[in-house]
Write a protein that holds these residues in place. Structure first.
Motif, PDB file in Angstrom:
ATOM      1  N   GLY A 141       0.865  -1.170   0.000  1.00 34.08           N
ATOM      2  CA  GLY A 141       0.000   0.000   0.000  1.00 34.08           C
ATOM      3  C   GLY A 141       0.904   1.222   0.000  1.00 34.08           C
ATOM      4  N   LEU A 142       0.535   2.255  -0.740  1.00 39.37           N
ATOM      5  CA  LEU A 142       1.433   3.385  -0.968  1.00 39.37           C
ATOM      6  C   LEU A 142       0.840   4.704  -0.487  1.00 39.37           C
ATOM      7  CD1 LEU A 142       2.209   2.517  -4.707  1.00 39.37           C
ATOM      8  CD2 LEU A 142       3.382   1.628  -2.676  1.00 39.37           C
ATOM      9  N   SER A 143       1.709   5.618  -0.135  1.00 40.14           N
ATOM     10  CA  SER A 143       1.267   6.974   0.189  1.00 40.14           C
ATOM     11  C   SER A 143       1.063   7.795  -1.073  1.00 40.14           C
ATOM     12  CB  SER A 143       2.296   7.670   1.082  1.00 40.14           C
ATOM     13  OG  SER A 143       3.531   7.831   0.391  1.00 40.14           O
ATOM     14  N   HIS A 144       1.843   7.480  -2.112  1.00 42.89           N
ATOM     15  CA  HIS A 144       1.792   8.219  -3.372  1.00 42.89           C
ATOM     16  C   HIS A 144       1.947   7.243  -4.540  1.00 42.89           C
ATOM     17  CE1 HIS A 144       3.277  11.081  -0.324  1.00 42.89           C
ATOM     18  NE2 HIS A 144       2.668  12.017  -1.031  1.00 42.89           N
ATOM     19  N   ALA A 145       1.200   7.478  -5.607  1.00 45.53           N
ATOM     20  CA  ALA A 145       1.262   6.603  -6.780  1.00 45.53           C
ATOM     21  C   ALA A 145       2.654   6.600  -7.411  1.00 45.53           C
ATOM     22  CB  ALA A 145       0.224   7.041  -7.810  1.00 45.53           C
ATOM     23  N   SER A 146       3.421   7.665  -7.204  1.00 45.64           N
ATOM     24  CA  SER A 146       4.756   7.763  -7.797  1.00 45.64           C
ATOM     25  C   SER A 146       5.721   6.707  -7.258  1.00 45.64           C
ATOM     26  CB  SER A 146       5.337   9.158  -7.551  1.00 45.64           C
ATOM     27  OG  SER A 146       5.408   9.436  -6.156  1.00 45.64           O
ATOM     28  N   VAL A 157       3.729  -6.679  -4.770  1.00 42.99           N
ATOM     29  CA  VAL A 157       2.529  -6.582  -5.601  1.00 42.99           C
ATOM     30  C   VAL A 157       1.847  -5.249  -5.317  1.00 42.99           C
ATOM     31  CG1 VAL A 157       0.254  -7.562  -6.068  1.00 42.99           C
ATOM     32  CG2 VAL A 157       2.198  -9.078  -5.599  1.00 42.99           C
ATOM     33  N   SER A 158       1.523  -4.515  -6.374  1.00 40.54           N
ATOM     34  CA  SER A 158       0.772  -3.266  -6.231  1.00 40.54           C
ATOM     35  C   SER A 158      -0.221  -3.201  -7.376  1.00 40.54           C
ATOM     36  CB  SER A 158       1.718  -2.056  -6.273  1.00 40.54           C
ATOM     37  OG  SER A 158       0.991  -0.848  -6.180  1.00 40.54           O
ATOM     38  N   ASN A 159      -1.435  -3.728  -7.127  1.00 40.46           N
ATOM     39  CA  ASN A 159      -2.419  -3.819  -8.200  1.00 40.46           C
ATOM     40  C   ASN A 159      -3.711  -3.064  -7.913  1.00 40.46           C
ATOM     41  OD1 ASN A 159      -3.672  -5.469  -6.300  1.00 40.46           O
ATOM     42  ND2 ASN A 159      -3.046  -7.383  -7.305  1.00 40.46           N
ATOM     43  N   GLY A 160      -3.761  -2.344  -6.785  1.00 49.13           N
ATOM     44  CA  GLY A 160      -4.957  -1.580  -6.472  1.00 49.13           C
ATOM     45  C   GLY A 160      -6.116  -2.420  -5.974  1.00 49.13           C
ATOM     46  N   ILE A 161      -5.922  -3.723  -5.870  1.00 51.40           N
ATOM     47  CA  ILE A 161      -6.984  -4.636  -5.430  1.00 51.40           C
ATOM     48  C   ILE A 161      -6.615  -5.321  -4.115  1.00 51.40           C
ATOM     49  CG2 ILE A 161      -8.317  -6.690  -6.032  1.00 51.40           C
ATOM     50  CD1 ILE A 161      -7.784  -6.007  -8.978  1.00 51.40           C
ATOM     51  N   GLU A 162      -5.388  -5.801  -4.050  1.00 51.07           N
ATOM     52  CA  GLU A 162      -4.911  -6.480  -2.845  1.00 51.07           C
ATOM     53  C   GLU A 162      -4.007  -5.543  -2.042  1.00 51.07           C
ATOM     54  OE1 GLU A 162      -4.142 -10.986  -4.010  1.00 51.07           O
ATOM     55  OE2 GLU A 162      -3.265  -9.594  -5.472  1.00 51.07           O
ATOM     56  N   PRO A 163      -4.035  -5.644  -0.717  1.00 47.34           N
ATOM     57  CA  PRO A 163      -4.816  -6.574   0.092  1.00 47.34           C
ATOM     58  C   PRO A 163      -6.307  -6.235   0.113  1.00 47.34           C
ATOM     59  CG  PRO A 163      -3.614  -5.068   1.504  1.00 47.34           C
ATOM     60  CD  PRO A 163      -3.148  -4.801   0.107  1.00 47.34           C
ATOM     61  N   VAL A 164      -7.122  -7.261  -0.093  1.00 50.89           N
ATOM     62  CA  VAL A 164      -8.572  -7.098  -0.103  1.00 50.89           C
ATOM     63  C   VAL A 164      -9.030  -6.607   1.271  1.00 50.89           C
ATOM     64  CG1 VAL A 164     -10.771  -8.282  -0.372  1.00 50.89           C
ATOM     65  CG2 VAL A 164      -8.831  -8.905  -1.823  1.00 50.89           C
ATOM     66  N   GLY A 165      -9.860  -5.581   1.287  1.00 50.99           N
ATOM     67  CA  GLY A 165     -10.351  -5.044   2.555  1.00 50.99           C
ATOM     68  C   GLY A 165      -9.464  -3.977   3.153  1.00 50.99           C
ATOM     69  N   GLY A 166      -8.358  -3.648   2.479  1.00 53.45           N
ATOM     70  CA  GLY A 166      -7.482  -2.600   2.980  1.00 53.45           C
ATOM     71  C   GLY A 166      -6.542  -3.091   4.068  1.00 53.45           C
ATOM     72  N   ILE A 167      -5.936  -2.149   4.769  1.00 54.66           N
ATOM     73  CA  ILE A 167      -4.939  -2.461   5.799  1.00 54.66           C
ATOM     74  C   ILE A 167      -5.411  -1.890   7.129  1.00 54.66           C
ATOM     75  CG2 ILE A 167      -2.534  -2.210   6.498  1.00 54.66           C
ATOM     76  CD1 ILE A 167      -1.838  -1.766   3.550  1.00 54.66           C
ATOM     77  N   ILE A 168      -5.552  -2.747   8.116  1.00 57.93           N
ATOM     78  CA  ILE A 168      -6.041  -2.346   9.437  1.00 57.93           C
ATOM     79  C   ILE A 168      -4.870  -2.142  10.390  1.00 57.93           C
ATOM     80  CG2 ILE A 168      -7.445  -3.065  11.416  1.00 57.93           C
ATOM     81  CD1 ILE A 168      -9.126  -4.725   9.453  1.00 57.93           C
ATOM     82  N   GLY A 169      -4.957  -1.106  11.214  1.00 54.66           N
ATOM     83  CA  GLY A 169      -3.952  -0.901  12.250  1.00 54.66           C
ATOM     84  C   GLY A 169      -2.805  -0.002  11.829  1.00 54.66           C
ATOM     85  N   ALA A 170      -1.714  -0.093  12.582  1.00 54.01           N
ATOM     86  CA  ALA A 170      -0.578   0.809  12.396  1.00 54.01           C
ATOM     87  C   ALA A 170       0.038   0.715  11.008  1.00 54.01           C
ATOM     88  CB  ALA A 170       0.482   0.523  13.455  1.00 54.01           C
ATOM     89  N   ALA A 171       0.032  -0.470  10.404  1.00 54.58           N
ATOM     90  CA  ALA A 171       0.672  -0.641   9.099  1.00 54.58           C
ATOM     91  C   ALA A 171       0.053   0.260   8.038  1.00 54.58           C
ATOM     92  CB  ALA A 171       0.597  -2.105   8.656  1.00 54.58           C
ATOM     93  N   GLY A 172      -1.242   0.508   8.134  1.00 50.20           N
ATOM     94  CA  GLY A 172      -1.891   1.405   7.190  1.00 50.20           C
ATOM     95  C   GLY A 172      -1.945   2.842   7.675  1.00 50.20           C
ATOM     96  N   LEU A 173      -2.244   3.019   8.962  1.00 50.26           N
ATOM     97  CA  LEU A 173      -2.406   4.367   9.509  1.00 50.26           C
ATOM     98  C   LEU A 173      -1.125   5.191   9.454  1.00 50.26           C
ATOM     99  CD1 LEU A 173      -4.760   3.934  12.582  1.00 50.26           C
ATOM    100  CD2 LEU A 173      -4.983   5.650  10.787  1.00 50.26           C
ATOM    101  N   LEU A 174       0.014   4.569   9.701  1.00 45.92           N
ATOM    102  CA  LEU A 174       1.266   5.323   9.663  1.00 45.92           C
ATOM    103  C   LEU A 174       1.546   5.871   8.263  1.00 45.92           C
ATOM    104  CD1 LEU A 174       3.640   3.222  11.945  1.00 45.92           C
ATOM    105  CD2 LEU A 174       2.842   5.546  12.329  1.00 45.92           C
ATOM    106  N   ILE A 175       1.104   5.149   7.249  1.00 47.60           N
ATOM    107  CA  ILE A 175       1.312   5.621   5.879  1.00 47.60           C
ATOM    108  C   ILE A 175       0.433   6.835   5.592  1.00 47.60           C
ATOM    109  CG2 ILE A 175       1.248   4.996   3.438  1.00 47.60           C
ATOM    110  CD1 ILE A 175       3.362   3.506   5.178  1.00 47.60           C
ATOM    111  N   THR A 176      -0.847   6.756   5.960  1.00 48.10           N
ATOM    112  CA  THR A 176      -1.761   7.862   5.669  1.00 48.10           C
ATOM    113  C   THR A 176      -1.527   9.058   6.597  1.00 48.10           C
ATOM    114  OG1 THR A 176      -3.412   6.652   6.977  1.00 48.10           O
ATOM    115  CG2 THR A 176      -3.561   6.471   4.604  1.00 48.10           C
ATOM    116  N   CYS A 177      -1.256   8.801   7.874  1.00 49.56           N
ATOM    117  CA  CYS A 177      -0.937   9.902   8.793  1.00 49.56           C
ATOM    118  C   CYS A 177       0.381  10.562   8.392  1.00 49.56           C
ATOM    119  CB  CYS A 177      -0.843   9.390  10.229  1.00 49.56           C
ATOM    120  SG  CYS A 177      -2.417   8.896  10.971  1.00 49.56           S
TER     121      CYS A 177
END
Length: 252
Positions: A141-146, A157-177
């Motif tokens: 999962g990426l912060s920027h498409a670049s 793998v970066s296909n816009g589909i997986e991981p299905v359901g997104g990323i829960i917890g710190a692994a996803g939040l730290l990227i978006t925050c």
């Protein structure tokens, strides 16, 4: 006790600043935690800060002398060497017990990273698939498409589909925050069964991380854990097959 408390273990914070942070907290298969704990030990990283929070589980931990302590997460610093940049690591005991705490702690971690000059965050974790995986893929999962081209070139793998359901917890939040604070970020999730500690998946994640950052880590400890896991699984599978064969003997 404060919602989030940060205790510094160094006098000169600026002397431990760097552009790259790697986070691996407990999660599915302990995939990210195994990698980060391994790197902290193998790179002789030093403790920079300790984070405690009322959002952590009410589970106290025993120290070596039997004294109870609060759950904690920690920031470590590994100095750079030839062929390896300096790095910060976020490791520890746990994640938040509830949704609100994940957001509060995510912002707190990013504030600490900001003080330490971080420009890119890598978060490591597992993606449970409910079955044993012999050759785990690493999803991203990426912060920027670049960042996508470099991540795919590194083997994720970066296909816009997986991981299905997104990323829960710190692994996803730290990227978006982190993105809101002006940082780039890449989440790397190794496929894993979801019901075993999985050093095989951790090794796959480390493969990708090394290529993205540009360094080579000592694999001795992690490889040993992976070999032990594979041996245990082989023995377990053989036992199941033998029991099944024995059961069939009773069918006339």
């Amino acid at each position: 006790m404060e919602e989030v408390s940060v205790q510094w273990y160094v006098e000169d914070v600026s002397a431990h600043s760097c552009e790259v942070a790697v986070a691996g907290l407990p999660g599915v298969g302990h995939v990210g935690k195994l990698v980060v704990d391994h790197l902290i030990r193998s790179l002789n990283a030093v403790k920079v800060a300790e984070i405690t929070s009322t959002y952590f589980p009410p589970q106290m931990y025993l120290s070596e002398d039997g004294v109870l302590r609060f759950p904690r997460n920690e920031i470590f610093f590994a100095a750079g060497e030839e062929g390896r940049p300096p790095m910060l690591f976020l490791a520890g005991d746990c994640q938040s017990v509830g949704p609100e705490g994940h957001y509060v702690l995510g912002e707190a971690y990013v504030k600490v990273f900001s003080l330490l000059g971080v420009k890119r965050i890598y978060t490591l974790g597992g993606y449970g698939v409910g079955r044993l995986v012999e050759n785990p893929r690493v999803l991203s999962g990426l912060s920027h498409a670049s960042l996508r081209e470099a991540v795919v070139a590194a083997g994720a793998v970066s296909n816009g589909i997986e991981p299905v359901g997104g990323i829960i917890g710190a692994a996803g939040l730290l990227i978006t925050c982190g993105r809101r604070a002006g940082m780039e970020g890449v989440a790397l999730l190794g496929e894993t069964s979801g019901y075993l500690v999985d050093p095989v998946s951790s090794t796959a994640v480390l493969d990708v991380l090394e290529k993205l950052i540009g360094f080579t880590a000592d694999r001795t400890e992690l490889s040993k854990l992976a070999e032990e896991m594979q041996a245990d699984l082989s023995a377990f599978t053989s036992s199941i097959q033998q029991n099944s064969a024995d059961d069939l003997r009773y069918i006339g």
